[in-house]
Motif scaffolding. Structure first.
Motif, PDB file in Angstrom:
ATOM      1  N   GLY A 101       0.785  -1.226   0.000  1.00 47.02           N
ATOM      2  CA  GLY A 101       0.000   0.000   0.000  1.00 47.02           C
ATOM      3  C   GLY A 101       0.814   1.272   0.000  1.00 47.02           C
ATOM      4  O   GLY A 101       0.271   2.361   0.219  1.00 47.02           O
ATOM      5  N   THR A 102       2.141   1.158  -0.264  1.00 43.27           N
ATOM      6  CA  THR A 102       2.990   2.350  -0.308  1.00 43.27           C
ATOM      7  C   THR A 102       3.804   2.392  -1.587  1.00 43.27           C
ATOM      8  O   THR A 102       4.078   1.364  -2.205  1.00 43.27           O
ATOM      9  N   PHE A 103       4.189   3.603  -1.975  1.00 43.29           N
ATOM     10  CA  PHE A 103       5.125   3.841  -3.068  1.00 43.29           C
ATOM     11  C   PHE A 103       6.246   4.739  -2.554  1.00 43.29           C
ATOM     12  O   PHE A 103       6.076   5.474  -1.570  1.00 43.29           O
ATOM     13  N   VAL A 104       7.377   4.697  -3.243  1.00 45.01           N
ATOM     14  CA  VAL A 104       8.424   5.684  -3.057  1.00 45.01           C
ATOM     15  C   VAL A 104       8.381   6.616  -4.267  1.00 45.01           C
ATOM     16  O   VAL A 104       8.480   6.168  -5.409  1.00 45.01           O
ATOM     17  N   GLN A 105       8.200   7.901  -4.010  1.00 42.95           N
ATOM     18  CA  GLN A 105       8.108   8.895  -5.076  1.00 42.95           C
ATOM     19  C   GLN A 105       9.438   9.636  -5.183  1.00 42.95           C
ATOM     20  O   GLN A 105       9.874  10.279  -4.229  1.00 42.95           O
ATOM     21  N   TYR A 106      10.072   9.543  -6.355  1.00 45.98           N
ATOM     22  CA  TYR A 106      11.379  10.145  -6.614  1.00 45.98           C
ATOM     23  C   TYR A 106      11.192  11.364  -7.503  1.00 45.98           C
ATOM     24  O   TYR A 106      10.556  11.286  -8.562  1.00 45.98           O
ATOM     25  N   MET A 113       2.181  19.313   1.844  1.00 47.99           N
ATOM     26  CA  MET A 113       1.366  18.165   2.234  1.00 47.99           C
ATOM     27  C   MET A 113       1.251  18.052   3.753  1.00 47.99           C
ATOM     28  O   MET A 113       0.175  17.742   4.295  1.00 47.99           O
ATOM     29  N   GLN A 114       2.334  18.313   4.470  1.00 47.45           N
ATOM     30  CA  GLN A 114       2.265  18.299   5.926  1.00 47.45           C
ATOM     31  C   GLN A 114       1.341  19.401   6.433  1.00 47.45           C
ATOM     32  O   GLN A 114       0.594  19.203   7.397  1.00 47.45           O
ATOM     33  N   GLY A 115       1.386  20.553   5.774  1.00 43.60           N
ATOM     34  CA  GLY A 115       0.478  21.631   6.146  1.00 43.60           C
ATOM     35  C   GLY A 115      -0.972  21.240   5.950  1.00 43.60           C
ATOM     36  O   GLY A 115      -1.833  21.543   6.791  1.00 43.60           O
ATOM     37  N   ILE A 125      -4.237  20.641   8.860  1.00 47.18           N
ATOM     38  CA  ILE A 125      -5.572  21.256   8.879  1.00 47.18           C
ATOM     39  C   ILE A 125      -6.658  20.251   8.498  1.00 47.18           C
ATOM     40  O   ILE A 125      -7.806  20.638   8.265  1.00 47.18           O
ATOM     41  N   GLY A 126      -6.301  18.970   8.428  1.00 50.44           N
ATOM     42  CA  GLY A 126      -7.293  17.926   8.218  1.00 50.44           C
ATOM     43  C   GLY A 126      -7.644  17.630   6.781  1.00 50.44           C
ATOM     44  O   GLY A 126      -8.679  16.995   6.521  1.00 50.44           O
ATOM     45  N   VAL A 127      -6.811  18.059   5.827  1.00 52.62           N
ATOM     46  CA  VAL A 127      -7.050  17.732   4.414  1.00 52.62           C
ATOM     47  C   VAL A 127      -6.275  16.459   4.088  1.00 52.62           C
ATOM     48  O   VAL A 127      -5.040  16.463   4.118  1.00 52.62           O
ATOM     49  N   PRO A 128      -6.957  15.347   3.774  1.00 49.28           N
ATOM     50  CA  PRO A 128      -6.269  14.070   3.558  1.00 49.28           C
ATOM     51  C   PRO A 128      -5.422  14.086   2.298  1.00 49.28           C
ATOM     52  O   PRO A 128      -5.821  14.640   1.270  1.00 49.28           O
ATOM     53  N   ASN A 129      -4.233  13.498   2.382  1.00 51.07           N
ATOM     54  CA  ASN A 129      -3.333  13.436   1.233  1.00 51.07           C
ATOM     55  C   ASN A 129      -2.455  12.202   1.327  1.00 51.07           C
ATOM     56  O   ASN A 129      -2.478  11.477   2.327  1.00 51.07           O
ATOM     57  N   HIS A 130      -1.679  11.957   0.287  1.00 49.28           N
ATOM     58  CA  HIS A 130      -0.934  10.700   0.175  1.00 49.28           C
ATOM     59  C   HIS A 130       0.399  10.694   0.914  1.00 49.28           C
ATOM     60  O   HIS A 130       1.051   9.655   1.016  1.00 49.28           O
ATOM     61  N   PHE A 131       0.853  11.832   1.415  1.00 48.33           N
ATOM     62  CA  PHE A 131       2.194  11.933   1.991  1.00 48.33           C
ATOM     63  C   PHE A 131       2.296  11.198   3.325  1.00 48.33           C
ATOM     64  O   PHE A 131       1.436  11.344   4.200  1.00 48.33           O
ATOM     65  N   ILE A 132       3.367  10.407   3.470  1.00 48.20           N
ATOM     66  CA  ILE A 132       3.655   9.734   4.741  1.00 48.20           C
ATOM     67  C   ILE A 132       4.875  10.363   5.396  1.00 48.20           C
ATOM     68  O   ILE A 132       4.797  10.874   6.509  1.00 48.20           O
ATOM     69  N   ARG A 133       6.010  10.355   4.704  1.00 45.10           N
ATOM     70  CA  ARG A 133       7.206  10.987   5.249  1.00 45.10           C
ATOM     71  C   ARG A 133       8.243  11.141   4.135  1.00 45.10           C
ATOM     72  O   ARG A 133       8.210  10.420   3.138  1.00 45.10           O
ATOM     73  N   ARG A 134       9.162  12.088   4.347  1.00 48.91           N
ATOM     74  CA  ARG A 134      10.295  12.236   3.432  1.00 48.91           C
ATOM     75  C   ARG A 134      11.352  11.209   3.789  1.00 48.91           C
ATOM     76  O   ARG A 134      11.678  11.026   4.957  1.00 48.91           O
ATOM     77  N   ILE A 135      11.901  10.541   2.783  1.00 50.08           N
ATOM     78  CA  ILE A 135      12.915   9.515   2.998  1.00 50.08           C
ATOM     79  C   ILE A 135      14.308  10.122   2.928  1.00 50.08           C
ATOM     80  O   ILE A 135      15.172   9.861   3.774  1.00 50.08           O
ATOM     81  N   MET A 168      16.730  13.312   0.313  1.00 52.31           N
ATOM     82  CA  MET A 168      16.666  14.589  -0.404  1.00 52.31           C
ATOM     83  C   MET A 168      15.778  14.548  -1.653  1.00 52.31           C
ATOM     84  O   MET A 168      15.243  15.583  -2.064  1.00 52.31           O
ATOM     85  N   ARG A 169      15.635  13.379  -2.263  1.00 47.77           N
ATOM     86  CA  ARG A 169      14.862  13.289  -3.503  1.00 47.77           C
ATOM     87  C   ARG A 169      13.644  12.389  -3.418  1.00 47.77           C
ATOM     88  O   ARG A 169      12.882  12.305  -4.381  1.00 47.77           O
ATOM     89  N   GLU A 170      13.438  11.723  -2.306  1.00 54.44           N
ATOM     90  CA  GLU A 170      12.378  10.712  -2.252  1.00 54.44           C
ATOM     91  C   GLU A 170      11.484  10.909  -1.039  1.00 54.44           C
ATOM     92  O   GLU A 170      11.932  11.371   0.014  1.00 54.44           O
ATOM     93  N   GLN A 171      10.233  10.533  -1.221  1.00 52.90           N
ATOM     94  CA  GLN A 171       9.297  10.519  -0.108  1.00 52.90           C
ATOM     95  C   GLN A 171       8.428   9.266  -0.182  1.00 52.90           C
ATOM     96  O   GLN A 171       8.178   8.726  -1.272  1.00 52.90           O
ATOM     97  N   LEU A 172       7.998   8.811   0.971  1.00 53.16           N
ATOM     98  CA  LEU A 172       7.117   7.653   1.074  1.00 53.16           C
ATOM     99  C   LEU A 172       5.686   8.152   1.022  1.00 53.16           C
ATOM    100  O   LEU A 172       5.306   9.067   1.758  1.00 53.16           O
ATOM    101  N   ILE A 173       4.891   7.559   0.129  1.00 53.91           N
ATOM    102  CA  ILE A 173       3.510   7.998  -0.063  1.00 53.91           C
ATOM    103  C   ILE A 173       2.568   6.804  -0.051  1.00 53.91           C
ATOM    104  O   ILE A 173       2.983   5.660  -0.248  1.00 53.91           O
ATOM    105  N   ARG A 174       1.300   7.087   0.189  1.00 55.29           N
ATOM    106  CA  ARG A 174       0.283   6.042   0.103  1.00 55.29           C
ATOM    107  C   ARG A 174       0.013   5.695  -1.362  1.00 55.29           C
ATOM    108  O   ARG A 174      -0.006   6.566  -2.228  1.00 55.29           O
ATOM    109  N   GLN A 175      -0.210   4.437  -1.611  1.00 57.63           N
ATOM    110  CA  GLN A 175      -0.630   4.008  -2.942  1.00 57.63           C
ATOM    111  C   GLN A 175      -2.088   4.384  -3.135  1.00 57.63           C
ATOM    112  O   GLN A 175      -2.935   4.095  -2.288  1.00 57.63           O
ATOM    113  N   VAL A 176      -2.382   5.068  -4.200  1.00 62.77           N
ATOM    114  CA  VAL A 176      -3.757   5.483  -4.478  1.00 62.77           C
ATOM    115  C   VAL A 176      -4.130   5.116  -5.910  1.00 62.77           C
ATOM    116  O   VAL A 176      -3.267   4.908  -6.763  1.00 62.77           O
TER     117      VAL A 176
END
Length: 253
Positions: free
Chosen positions: A22-27, A58-60, A64-74, A76-84
């Motif tokens: 259920g996760t992707f790495v976004q580069y 995305m953290q912002g 404020i309660g707006v759902p998004n795919h961001f989980i965490r930054r891995i 400098m170039r990659e972040q872990l996101i939810r698979q959608v």
């Protein structure tokens, strides 16, 4: 180290299989494209900065309660996101006339619109991402009417948040685009903001001078794209104030 499985590669990003189901790495790549990739270049450090800026926004939204795919930054170039499951639409919110809207309606760029306008374009590079109406979206099954109501609600909440954040640092949010995806919790489906939010996907003008601080700098040969993106990051506190060039940015954690 095992080679990661590439899921998808677009003009500005690559998606890899994530470490958990259920996760992707976004580069984020350094590639810059315009006019449906007819104009191309590589801007050193652009991907690093867009990764961090998208994280910031995305953290912002999460705060404020707006759902998004961001989980965490891995890194400098990659972040872990939810698979959608991406809805095949670009959702465009316009606050001022610019770009294609100015051309279609003959309006001077910078004209304030009576209210934020939400538009859709069908995500298809071969067709040039044509603009489509809600009737098309529902008729072709890309989303139903309830989905569209939820998408508009999401888009306007994002607009309120981004407009305030940018205006606080002297930047006018002229327009922007987001993508929306579906996720499931059991049998319950939710729509969330996906893809990225960065100067690649926003049209940003300095409030006082009107200087463009977005990808129009590249589209229209208005100067150094790295400098424009760096200026946005500095004002938002993503880059230290004394940083003058994006080539090897030092990012704030």
């Amino acid at each position: 180290m095992a080679r990661r499985k590439k899921i998808y590669e677009g003009k500005a990003k690559i998606l890899y299989e994530g470490p958990e189901p259920g996760t992707f790495v976004q580069y984020f790549k350094d590639d810059a494209t315009a006019f449906n990739a007819q104009k191309k270049d590589v801007i050193e450090g652009k991907g690093v900065l867009n990764n961090r800026l998208s994280e910031f926004f995305m953290q912002g939204l999460t705060n404020i309660g707006v759902p998004n795919h961001f989980i965490r930054r891995i890194n400098m170039r990659e972040q872990l996101i939810r698979q959608v499951e991406i809805i095949p639409l670009e959702v465009i919110v316009r606050n001022f006339a610019a770009g294609s809207l100015s051309k279609r309606l003959g309006m001077e760029e910078g004209t304030a619109l009576p209210r934020p306008i939400v538009e859709y374009s069908y995500k298809n590079d071969a067709l040039g991402d044509p603009m489509v109406s809600e009737e098309y979206v529902v008729a072709f099954g890309w989303a139903n009417q309830q989905d569209l109501d939820d998408i508009v609600s999401l888009a306007l909440r994002v607009n309120d948040f981004l407009s305030g954040v940018f205006y606080a640092v002297g930047i006018k949010l002229v327009d922007f685009k987001i993508e929306v995806g579906r996720i499931w919790d059991g049998d319950f489906m939710r729509l969330i903001v996906a893809d990225e939010i960065s100067p690649d996907s926003c049209r940003l003008w300095d409030v006082k001078s009107g200087r463009k601080l977005d990808k129009d700098v590249f589209r229209r040969d208005l100067g150094d794209l790295a400098d424009a993106y760096s200026e946005v990051a500095r004002r938002l506190g993503v880059l230290p104030a004394q940083t003058t060039h994006l080539t090897k940015p030092t990012l704030i954690n």
